[in-house]
Design a protein around this motif. Sequence first.
Motif, mmCIF file in Angstrom:
data_model
loop_
_atom_site.group_PDB
_atom_site.id
_atom_site.type_symbol
_atom_site.label_atom_id
_atom_site.label_comp_id
_atom_site.label_asym_id
_atom_site.label_seq_id
_atom_site.Cartn_x
_atom_site.Cartn_y
_atom_site.Cartn_z
ATOM 1 N N LEU A 137 0.663 -0.355 71.143
ATOM 2 C CA LEU A 137 1.339 -1.288 71.976
ATOM 3 C C LEU A 137 1.866 -0.574 73.239
ATOM 4 N N LYS A 240 4.236 -9.682 74.506
ATOM 5 C CA LYS A 240 3.045 -8.890 73.679
ATOM 6 C C LYS A 240 3.358 -9.647 72.328
ATOM 7 N N VAL A 242 2.079 -9.452 68.163
ATOM 8 C CA VAL A 242 1.492 -8.351 67.113
ATOM 9 C C VAL A 242 1.491 -9.175 65.939
ATOM 10 N N ASN A 276 -2.088 -8.987 70.501
ATOM 11 C CA ASN A 276 -2.534 -7.529 69.419
ATOM 12 C C ASN A 276 -2.580 -8.048 68.265
ATOM 13 N N ARG A 345 -6.985 -5.899 70.952
ATOM 14 C CA ARG A 345 -6.048 -6.438 72.151
ATOM 15 C C ARG A 345 -6.911 -7.308 73.016
#
Length: 447
Positions: A137, A240, A242, A276, A345
Amino acid sequence: MSTQICRVLELMVRSSCCHTIRSRSCLRKALLAPTTGVPGGPILPKRAYSLDSFGPGRPSLGPSSHQPHSERTSPSSALVHRNLSAAAVQGQFRPLCRYDYLDLGEVEENVRRAQACKKIRHFVVDPDLANVVAQHLGPDLQDAKMVIFECNPGPGVLTRALLNAGAQRVVALEGDRTFLPDLQELEMRLDGQLEVVHCDYFRLDPIGSGTVKPPTMFTDKLFTDLGISETAWTDDVPVKVVGILPERNERGRLLKMVYALFERLSVFRYGRIELNLFISEREYRKLVARPGEMLYYRAFGVLWQIACDIELLHKEPWESFVVSSRQRVPSTKGKLPNDHLCLVRLRPRADLFSSGLTPSNASTLLMMIKQCLAKRKIKLIDRLNLWSPDSGSKLLSELGLPEDILTGNVYPEEYLRLFQLMDKSQEFTQSWLYEEILENTEREGWG
């Protein structure tokens, strides 16, 4: 007499100096001693990572000589502190810093906790794998402005790895109530670095506008409750995401997300949200298929390639992930390999909405690409002439493409340029889109 006085003074000075040196030595040992946040708990070794020395992103336990330089910074630096809550301080826990690693647990115990889930899901239970994901990350994980959405953390192994890596704000979006108590307990121990929300990221923004109950949720409510504001598309990535994309209906979920991206709906209303995600190897290969791969070059892959920079971060065998008891074994049959989950990603391009493309006309681009790739072995000029007679040669000439090029041999960036030319042309109107949709009753090529 004067000689005796001098001797006494010399002894006093030596005694004072020795005491000072011993004190500093004790202080240094106390700072360097590895400890945990709980008095009397097990002493955890300091992890040193090397993505190059141990294959595809595997961490190693080793001496500090292998540890990146950034990990040896002074405990007084601005990014090191991760404090416990006031309640934990009253219980005589000391403040956590980046040198205090949260225990990621043993694999066997993590498996036992994960298999308590009654839903069909995959889980990260291996601490080494969790550390690899956290490293991928990037260093901006420690940025105070960066928000990490973790999708369905389950037993929280990756959650702790993200916090160990220095994440300043992790939002655990957990859809299964089974895992909420442990996650909320960890949230209470920390001082704002972790927020737990009963929400399933992949069930955000259902069709309709009625009342919904957790774990289903609307994006507006989630972002408002978290205090996250809209940002300009050209700004830095604000969030972000994930997690592991659910195996069921992977393609449909990817399509839904890319449509929302182009039209700046759902989470993308708030800026360039970076994804991600672990996705199956089969779907990843289709996602990045290139022109000429007629069997796998599809509209959904072309749209993602136009919208995002796509990067394969890591491949991990299916066996590394524990599955709930009801989960069937993923099928490896088919013409494409499917032995791994791929950490991919997807970072939206900052210049996506330029040169004529806007969220308002993006739906036209989506329809055009779907129709062009419904059949990938027909000539593009025939498709263009069908929409606007005798316009195909002119458009292909402006694009620098041969007149006999097939729709399955056109690159994603060429499709974007074609759309821009058609959007400016007076010969085309959006009516051709809807006429074609009515004729294409089987929706060929939409996937």
